[in-house]
Design a protein around this motif. Structure first.
Motif, mmCIF file in Angstrom:
data_model
loop_
_atom_site.group_PDB
_atom_site.id
_atom_site.type_symbol
_atom_site.label_atom_id
_atom_site.label_comp_id
_atom_site.label_asym_id
_atom_site.label_seq_id
_atom_site.Cartn_x
_atom_site.Cartn_y
_atom_site.Cartn_z
ATOM 1 N N SER A 1 0.832 -1.202 0.000
ATOM 2 C CA SER A 1 0.000 0.000 0.000
ATOM 3 C C SER A 1 0.878 1.268 0.000
ATOM 4 C CB SER A 1 -1.058 -0.071 1.102
ATOM 5 O OG SER A 1 -0.822 0.848 2.108
ATOM 6 N N CYS A 2 2.042 1.221 0.627
ATOM 7 C CA CYS A 2 2.997 2.345 0.523
ATOM 8 C C CYS A 2 3.414 2.538 -0.938
ATOM 9 C CB CYS A 2 4.271 2.082 1.330
ATOM 10 S SG CYS A 2 4.060 2.070 3.092
ATOM 11 N N CYS A 3 3.664 1.424 -1.630
ATOM 12 C CA CYS A 3 4.100 1.504 -3.032
ATOM 13 C C CYS A 3 2.995 2.127 -3.882
ATOM 14 C CB CYS A 3 4.446 0.133 -3.602
ATOM 15 S SG CYS A 3 5.864 -0.635 -2.814
ATOM 16 N N LYS A 4 1.757 1.714 -3.598
ATOM 17 C CA LYS A 4 0.633 2.215 -4.377
ATOM 18 C C LYS A 4 0.530 3.735 -4.215
ATOM 19 C CE LYS A 4 -4.147 1.146 -5.264
ATOM 20 N NZ LYS A 4 -5.384 0.823 -4.566
ATOM 21 N N GLU A 5 0.620 4.168 -2.984
ATOM 22 C CA GLU A 5 0.565 5.615 -2.750
ATOM 23 C C GLU A 5 1.747 6.306 -3.442
ATOM 24 O OE1 GLU A 5 0.674 6.819 1.358
ATOM 25 O OE2 GLU A 5 -0.042 8.835 0.822
ATOM 26 N N GLY A 6 2.918 5.704 -3.312
ATOM 27 C CA GLY A 6 4.122 6.275 -3.921
ATOM 28 C C GLY A 6 4.022 6.349 -5.436
ATOM 29 N N TYR A 7 3.460 5.315 -6.012
ATOM 30 C CA TYR A 7 3.342 5.297 -7.478
ATOM 31 C C TYR A 7 2.521 6.503 -7.949
ATOM 32 C CZ TYR A 7 3.148 3.545 -12.211
ATOM 33 O OH TYR A 7 3.304 3.428 -13.569
ATOM 34 N N GLY A 8 1.420 6.759 -7.221
ATOM 35 C CA GLY A 8 0.556 7.900 -7.551
ATOM 36 C C GLY A 8 1.282 9.228 -7.412
ATOM 37 N N LEU A 9 2.307 9.269 -6.581
ATOM 38 C CA LEU A 9 3.055 10.511 -6.368
ATOM 39 C C LEU A 9 4.262 10.630 -7.311
ATOM 40 C CD1 LEU A 9 3.018 10.529 -2.444
ATOM 41 C CD2 LEU A 9 1.795 12.114 -3.963
ATOM 42 N N GLY A 10 4.410 9.650 -8.206
ATOM 43 C CA GLY A 10 5.491 9.753 -9.207
ATOM 44 C C GLY A 10 6.748 8.969 -8.887
ATOM 45 N N PHE A 11 6.707 8.135 -7.848
ATOM 46 C CA PHE A 11 7.904 7.335 -7.556
ATOM 47 C C PHE A 11 7.963 6.129 -8.492
ATOM 48 C CE2 PHE A 11 7.229 9.583 -3.548
ATOM 49 C CZ PHE A 11 8.502 10.061 -3.305
ATOM 50 N N ARG A 12 9.130 5.860 -9.050
ATOM 51 C CA ARG A 12 9.305 4.692 -9.913
ATOM 52 C C ARG A 12 10.454 3.803 -9.416
ATOM 53 N NH1 ARG A 12 5.094 6.285 -10.633
ATOM 54 N NH2 ARG A 12 4.059 6.989 -12.534
ATOM 55 N N THR A 13 10.929 4.121 -8.208
ATOM 56 C CA THR A 13 11.845 3.223 -7.486
ATOM 57 C C THR A 13 11.369 3.151 -6.051
ATOM 58 O OG1 THR A 13 13.866 3.646 -8.787
ATOM 59 C CG2 THR A 13 14.179 2.977 -6.514
ATOM 60 N N PHE A 14 11.283 1.935 -5.537
ATOM 61 C CA PHE A 14 10.958 1.757 -4.130
ATOM 62 C C PHE A 14 12.157 1.127 -3.443
ATOM 63 C CE2 PHE A 14 6.874 1.469 -6.416
ATOM 64 C CZ PHE A 14 6.358 2.674 -5.953
ATOM 65 N N VAL A 15 12.535 1.719 -2.330
ATOM 66 C CA VAL A 15 13.665 1.193 -1.553
ATOM 67 C C VAL A 15 13.106 0.545 -0.294
ATOM 68 C CG1 VAL A 15 15.831 1.742 -0.375
ATOM 69 C CG2 VAL A 15 15.137 3.076 -2.374
ATOM 70 N N LEU A 16 13.303 -0.747 -0.164
ATOM 71 C CA LEU A 16 12.866 -1.441 1.052
ATOM 72 C C LEU A 16 14.055 -1.529 1.987
ATOM 73 C CD1 LEU A 16 10.789 -4.433 -0.408
ATOM 74 C CD2 LEU A 16 10.069 -2.098 0.081
ATOM 75 N N GLN A 17 13.970 -0.782 3.082
ATOM 76 C CA GLN A 17 15.080 -0.785 4.037
ATOM 77 C C GLN A 17 14.592 -1.263 5.393
ATOM 78 O OE1 GLN A 17 17.211 2.890 5.805
ATOM 79 N NE2 GLN A 17 18.574 2.190 4.189
ATOM 80 N N GLY A 18 15.422 -2.081 6.043
ATOM 81 C CA GLY A 18 15.083 -2.538 7.380
ATOM 82 C C GLY A 18 16.351 -2.837 8.151
ATOM 83 N N GLY A 19 16.184 -3.055 9.439
ATOM 84 C CA GLY A 19 17.317 -3.570 10.195
ATOM 85 C C GLY A 19 17.577 -4.998 9.724
ATOM 86 N N GLU A 20 18.636 -5.629 10.213
ATOM 87 C CA GLU A 20 18.859 -7.042 9.851
ATOM 88 C C GLU A 20 17.882 -7.862 10.686
ATOM 89 O OE1 GLU A 20 22.746 -8.651 9.409
ATOM 90 O OE2 GLU A 20 23.492 -6.916 8.315
ATOM 91 N N ASP A 21 16.765 -8.204 10.064
ATOM 92 C CA ASP A 21 15.645 -8.811 10.779
ATOM 93 C C ASP A 21 15.334 -10.182 10.185
ATOM 94 O OD1 ASP A 21 13.304 -9.451 12.039
ATOM 95 O OD2 ASP A 21 12.183 -7.692 11.367
#
Ligand code: 5AD
Ligand code: FES
Length: 362
Positions: free
Chosen positions: A100-120
């Motif tokens: 759902s973050c990606c969907k919102e981002g796509y609408g705002l013009g993002f064409r790269t998504f960076v998935l960042q997390g701790g080492e989990d």
């Protein structure tokens, strides 16, 4: 004689900037000269901006950053989400929340998504692969960048096969001794480097980088960082100032300097004309116009936050991190104003590294 020396010194520095622009390299002594003085900062910035414009024009590439987990099994001494920090409330985003973050981002013009997390370790290869392939199938014109820390070669390969395009893994410092002052014994520079080479061999666009002004860092360490980057030739280079965090063993160290961070951005742009170099959130945190200054000093990427507002403050690698209260849309428009105001334009496409073949030949 004395007069002659005074006259010669500044000329030498100018020559060094010219040499760096022409040959994309310098000796250790010449690098030291540039790193140890603020005398030629504006010339350095102008050369870096000219080189950046010759490769990327006015374009600024944007990445939507989704900080999907602040659990981390590591205990890096500088980092606010280290395992040992019991004061932090931990969270994990589900696959649905990430999409759902990606969907919102796509609408705002993002064409790269960076998935960042701790080492989990909660996110197994199977889960991560499913998340990556869902994003790729829902948003076919988007790139996926992962920033999940150290994993096995097999894991990196599986994630690549699932569709991941890029991987960010800062080396943090290329000096063994310095590495061991920033990390617990369970971690090593050797392991970090091995991961970076594995990622590169697999075919990812790889990002390395380091903090400026991290505790115990010397100028010699920074020169080693530059030499390592020259060896690795990453597509992306992330550098930003170290910012202290009260819940870490480094709570009483001071922040890295804005000026040195900017100078390094320019030097790195001149050495790596084709690299994707972010004006980092850390830079925007130590100065109100830090990211704009970053762009003017050679950076060509910004990574605003797409994480749900409810969890943003919890992904606190360092104190007073910016953009933690704003909705994704607010942040995106704020950024647009900032980028335009600085004389650049946000590009709505994947924003891959340009002409890697040519970049590799430098
Ligand atoms: N200050 C600045 N940058 C930090 N990082 C982690 N902790 C800090 C800090 N206190 C950087 C590290 C890491 C990246 C995700 O964030 O370089 O690789
Ligand atoms: Fe995020 Fe300004 S860029 S609020």
């Amino acid at each position: 004689m004395v007069v002659k020396v005074e006259l010669q010194a500044p000329i030498e520095k100018k020559t060094v900037i010219d040499k760096l622009t022409r040959t994309r390299n310098l000796s250790d002594g010449e690098l030291l000269l540039l790193l140890a003085t603020d005398e030629y900062d504006s010339e350095l910035a102008q050369s870096a901006d000219a080189v950046r414009r010759s490769v990327y024009g006015k374009d600024v590439y944007i990445r939507g950053l989704i900080e999907f987990s602040n659990y981390c099994k590591n205990n890096c001494f500088y980092c606010g989400i280290r395992q040992g920090n019991e004061a932090v409330k931990r969270y994990r985003l589900s696959r649905e929340q990430i999409l759902s973050c990606c969907k919102e981002g796509y609408g705002l013009g993002f064409r790269t998504f960076v998935l960042q997390g701790g080492e989990d370790p909660y996110y197994t290869d199977g889960m991560m692969c499913e998340i990556v392939s869902s994003i790729k199938s829902m948003f076919g014109d988007c790139a996926v960048t992962l920033s999940l820390g150290e994993r096995s070669r097999g894991s990196y390969q599986a994630l690549y096969d699932a569709g991941a395009d890029r991987y960010l893994l800062r080396h943090e410092t290329a000096d063994d001794e310095h590495y061991s002052r920033l990390h617990p014994e369970s971690m090593s520079l050797k392991a970090r480097k091995e991961c970076l080479w594995n990622l590169k061999e697999i075919g990812y666009q790889v990002g390395a980088g380091f903090m400026v002004g991290s505790p115990y860092q010397t100028i010699a360490n920074i020169i080693s960082d530059i030499r390592f980057l020259q060896e690795l030739r990453p597509a992306m280079i992330g550098i930003g100032p170290y910012i202290t965090h009260r819940e870490t063993p480094f709570w009483n160290f001071s922040n890295g300097s804005l000026e040195l961070s900017l100078r390094l951005l320019s030097i790195i742009r001149l050495m790596f004309p084709y690299a994707l170099i972010p004006a980092t959130t850390a830079l925007g945190t130590i100065a109100p116009n830090g990211r704009e200054l970053g762009l003017a000093h050679g950076a060509n990427v910004v990574m605003p936050n797409l994480s749900p507002v409810g969890v943003r403050k919890l992904y606190e690698l360092y104190e007073d991190k910016i953009c933690t209260g704003e909705e994704a849309a607010e942040c995106r428009f704020c950024l647009d104003r900032r980028v335009t105001g600085a004389g650049y334009e946000i590009a709505v496409h994947r924003g891959d590294v340009k002409d890697e073949a040519m970049y590799g030949q430098v």
